[in-house]
Design an enzyme around this catalytic site. Structure first.
Site, PDB file in Angstrom:
ATOM      1  N   GLU A  49      52.879 -48.825  12.491  1.00 45.06           N
ATOM      2  CA  GLU A  49      53.885 -47.947  12.321  1.00 45.06           C
ATOM      3  C   GLU A  49      53.257 -46.293  12.147  1.00 45.06           C
ATOM      4  O   GLU A  49      52.161 -46.346  11.775  1.00 45.06           O
ATOM      5  CB  GLU A  49      54.622 -47.951  11.017  1.00 45.06           C
ATOM      6  CG  GLU A  49      54.004 -48.203   9.667  1.00 45.06           C
ATOM      7  CD  GLU A  49      53.459 -46.809   8.857  1.00 45.06           C
ATOM      8  OE1 GLU A  49      54.261 -45.619   9.421  1.00 45.06           O
ATOM      9  OE2 GLU A  49      52.477 -46.961   8.219  1.00 45.06           O
ATOM     10  N   GLY A  92      44.783 -35.407   2.632  1.00 43.27           N
ATOM     11  CA  GLY A  92      44.778 -36.509   1.394  1.00 43.27           C
ATOM     12  C   GLY A  92      45.813 -37.530   1.776  1.00 43.27           C
ATOM     13  O   GLY A  92      46.380 -37.803   2.936  1.00 43.27           O
ATOM     14  N   CYS A 120      46.964 -42.586   3.525  1.00 43.94           N
ATOM     15  CA  CYS A 120      46.920 -43.238   4.903  1.00 43.94           C
ATOM     16  C   CYS A 120      45.319 -42.784   5.344  1.00 43.94           C
ATOM     17  O   CYS A 120      44.304 -43.338   5.377  1.00 43.94           O
ATOM     18  CB  CYS A 120      47.809 -42.876   5.833  1.00 43.94           C
ATOM     19  SG  CYS A 120      49.423 -43.449   5.348  1.00 43.94           S
ATOM     20  N   LYS A 166      42.259 -43.489   3.233  1.00 48.06           N
ATOM     21  CA  LYS A 166      41.663 -45.039   3.086  1.00 48.06           C
ATOM     22  C   LYS A 166      41.506 -45.791   4.752  1.00 48.06           C
ATOM     23  O   LYS A 166      40.421 -46.257   4.888  1.00 48.06           O
ATOM     24  CB  LYS A 166      43.145 -45.721   2.801  1.00 48.06           C
ATOM     25  CG  LYS A 166      43.164 -47.269   2.793  1.00 48.06           C
ATOM     26  CD  LYS A 166      44.478 -47.597   2.003  1.00 48.06           C
ATOM     27  CE  LYS A 166      45.604 -47.473   2.718  1.00 48.06           C
ATOM     28  NZ  LYS A 166      46.076 -48.287   3.872  1.00 48.06           N
TER      29      LYS A 166
HETATM   30  C1  UGA Z   1      49.850 -40.036   8.362  1.00 48.49           C
HETATM   31  C2  UGA Z   1      50.069 -40.042   9.762  1.00 48.49           C
HETATM   32  O1  UGA Z   1      50.478 -38.777  10.080  1.00 48.49           O
HETATM   33  C3  UGA Z   1      51.275 -40.886  10.204  1.00 48.49           C
HETATM   34  O2  UGA Z   1      51.575 -40.886  11.529  1.00 48.49           O
HETATM   35  C4  UGA Z   1      50.721 -42.325   9.492  1.00 48.49           C
HETATM   36  O3  UGA Z   1      52.030 -43.295  10.129  1.00 48.49           O
HETATM   37  C5  UGA Z   1      50.574 -42.512   8.179  1.00 48.49           C
HETATM   38  O4  UGA Z   1      49.655 -41.301   8.103  1.00 48.49           O
HETATM   39  C6  UGA Z   1      50.524 -43.741   8.004  1.00 48.49           C
HETATM   40  O5  UGA Z   1      49.158 -44.225   8.200  1.00 48.49           O
HETATM   41  O6  UGA Z   1      51.049 -44.581   7.174  1.00 48.49           O
HETATM   42  P1  UGA Z   1      50.986 -38.923   6.178  1.00 48.49           P
HETATM   43  O7  UGA Z   1      49.891 -39.507   5.246  1.00 48.49           O
HETATM   44  O8  UGA Z   1      52.283 -39.341   5.508  1.00 48.49           O
HETATM   45  O9  UGA Z   1      51.200 -39.615   7.614  1.00 48.49           O
HETATM   46  O10 UGA Z   1      50.738 -37.453   6.019  1.00 48.49           O
HETATM   47  P2  UGA Z   1      50.433 -36.413   7.194  1.00 48.49           P
HETATM   48  O11 UGA Z   1      51.412 -35.588   7.662  1.00 48.49           O
HETATM   49  O12 UGA Z   1      49.709 -36.690   8.402  1.00 48.49           O
HETATM   50  O13 UGA Z   1      49.523 -35.542   6.353  1.00 48.49           O
HETATM   51  C7  UGA Z   1      48.159 -36.173   6.069  1.00 48.49           C
HETATM   52  C8  UGA Z   1      47.067 -35.032   5.189  1.00 48.49           C
HETATM   53  O14 UGA Z   1      46.712 -34.174   5.923  1.00 48.49           O
HETATM   54  C9  UGA Z   1      47.651 -34.135   4.032  1.00 48.49           C
HETATM   55  O15 UGA Z   1      47.126 -34.251   2.955  1.00 48.49           O
HETATM   56  C10 UGA Z   1      48.318 -32.947   4.732  1.00 48.49           C
HETATM   57  O16 UGA Z   1      48.251 -31.877   3.718  1.00 48.49           O
HETATM   58  C11 UGA Z   1      47.123 -32.805   5.749  1.00 48.49           C
HETATM   59  N1  UGA Z   1      47.047 -32.037   6.785  1.00 48.49           N
HETATM   60  C12 UGA Z   1      48.014 -32.312   7.870  1.00 48.49           C
HETATM   61  C13 UGA Z   1      46.517 -30.927   7.012  1.00 48.49           C
HETATM   62  O17 UGA Z   1      45.609 -30.419   6.038  1.00 48.49           O
HETATM   63  N2  UGA Z   1      46.658 -29.978   8.214  1.00 48.49           N
HETATM   64  C14 UGA Z   1      47.571 -30.308   9.124  1.00 48.49           C
HETATM   65  O18 UGA Z   1      47.552 -29.828  10.243  1.00 48.49           O
HETATM   66  C15 UGA Z   1      48.151 -31.579   8.970  1.00 48.49           C
END
Ligand code: UGA
Length: 442
Positions: free
Chosen positions: A151, A260, A263, A266
């Protein structure tokens, strides 16, 4: 079609609710009786916008059920999803697959007639193959097929991501299993969602490749943000300037305090371990992991610098504790590294507010005063620190902020304010990848 989903956690609940919305009969199974009782009473154990309504309406229609009885749910199902947790194994960073493998064995023992077993949890390459070995020790090869269907949901946007995915990846090894999955995802075929059909290992690797690539993209822009601060450039314009190139794309180019969540940290670590074991190291990802860890601590030092070189005896107002907005998830949030580092460096008081994360945060922080709103957190603080870009922090009453803070210092680690506006409002404003605009005399 009937499906069972083993694991009523984040992935299991979102997938279960969305499949039932497609019209499929779904039973979500979990060993946690209290969780299942709550779900039957309409209590959603996680915060995800739109999920409680979806669970409610589909429970009422009878398409979505919750159970602790894996045996009957599996016996009834055509397809069984494994959506249990795969935490990082303590000590070595490998993904812990204990729950996945025990679920696989239980499923094989419970099935009644041909069933497709699908991994939805993020699992290292080779897990599907091992699941096959486990289930074929118990059940006949012609009664069970194993499929990988990773997913790509983002917390906070999961329902939309499920209903309108960029793609669906199906790693299957028999035409029969593939046909079942195609049938299940038919509503998305109709809306022309691309489907990538591949083998087990490739599907598993696609998931890690996606997450590590995105983590790398974020880390790339974070390092450029540091460079911007040194040379007087603006990271937001750099992001825009490169993001408009279709080959690069503008998403995941927001500089911040480091990624952070449950996902990226890890999965990057698990991929590094997989690659090491395969004797094919992924040095880029190793570096990304290292940079991101250090970055969170560096952010604490940036805050200390903004406070004149010391936070000793100072009070800091902290807005946002979760790893990103629209979630109550605190897992691997940058706040968990930044706040303790500030405390170690002598900060007297941390007054924090988060719209959804405080319940969990209360178990994770010591000596933090949790406040009832953003303004309450600011009372007599020596600086305001923005750690998460919740919408409600984007349009604070700046005059009120100015009057509440003891000194007009803002450190915005998500770049949600405009440096010029902040300067005009009388603040000494620090952000990411944009040179600080200081007040005359400050
Ligand atoms: C992430 C992936 O985006 C999903 O596609 C995936 O399904 C999911 O992991 C998973 O493996 O289950 P998620 O962890 O919910 O989703 O969050 P994200 O929106 O991807 O953000 C992750 C981190 O990156 C956050 O700490 C966010 O603040 C940071 N981030 C994101 C940034 O610092 N800059 C950005 O431009 C985007």
């Amino acid at each position: 079609m009937k499906i069972a989903i083993i694991g009523a956690g984040y992935v299991g609940l979102v997938s279960g609710a969305c499949f039932s919305e497609f019209g499929v009969e779904v039973t979500c199974v979990d060993k946690d009786e209290e969780r299942i009782r709550g779900l039957r009473d309409g209590i959603c154990p996680i915060y995800e916008p739109g999920l409680d309504n979806l669970i409610c309406s589909n429970t009422v229609s009878g398409r979505l059920r919750f159970s602790v009885d894996l045996k009957s749910a599996v016996a009834d199902a055509d397809i069984v999803f494994i959506a249990v947790g795969t935490p990082s194994r303590r000590g070595d960073g490998y993904a812990d697959l204990t729950f996945v493998y025990s679920a696989a064995a239980e499923i094989a023992e419970a099935l009644d007639g041909y069933t497709v077993v699908v991994t939805k949890s993020t699992v290292p390459v080779g897990t599907g193959r091992e699941i096959k070995r486990i289930v074929y020790e118990i059940a006949d090869e012609d009664t069970i097929d194993v499929v990988s269907n990773p997913e790509f949901l983002r917390e906070g946007a999961a329902i939309n991501d499920f209903m309108h995915p960029d793609r669906v990846v199906i790693g299957a090894e028999t035409e029969r299993a593939l046909m079942m999955l195609r049938e299940l995802y038919r509503p998305l075929f109709l809306s022309d969602t691309p489907i990538v059909e591949t083998d087990l290992e490739t599907a598993e690797l696609i998931k890690y490749a996606a997450n590590t690539f995105l983590a790398t993209k974020i880390t790339f822009i974070n390092e450029f943000a540091d460079l911007c601060e040194r040379i007087g450039a603006n990271i937001q314009d750099v992001s825009k300037g490169i993001g408009l190139d279709g080959r690069i794309g503008g998403k995941f180019l927001h500089a911040g305090p480091g990624y952070g969540g449950s996902c990226f940290p890890k999965d990057t670590l698990a991929l590094v371990k997989t690659a090491e074991s395969a004797n094919s190291p992924v040095r880029i990802v190793e570096t990304v992991v290292d940079i991101n860890e250090k970055r969170k601590i560096n952010m604490a030092h940036k805050i200390i610098g903004a406070c004149g070189g010391s936070v000793s005896e100072k009070t800091l107002a902290v807005l946002g504790l979760t790893f990103k907005p629209n979630t109550d998830d605190m897992r691997d949030s940058p706040s968990l590294a930044i706040i303790p580092e500030l405390q170690a460096k002598g900060v007297a008081n941390v007054r924090a507010y988060d719209p959804q994360g405080m319940k969990e945060a209360m178990n994770l922080f010591q000596n933090v005063e949790f406040c009832s709103g953003p303004y309450e957190a600011m009372v007599d603080a020596d600086a305001l620190i923005i750690l998460t870009e919740w919408n409600e922090f984007r349009s604070l009453d700046i005059g009120r902020v100015r009057s509440l803070l003891r000194s007009p210092v803002i450190v915005d680690l998500r770049n949600i304010y405009d440096p010029i506006n902040m300067k005009d409002a009388g603040f000494v404003y620090f952000s990411i990848g944009r040179a600080p605009i200081l007040q005359p005399g400050s």
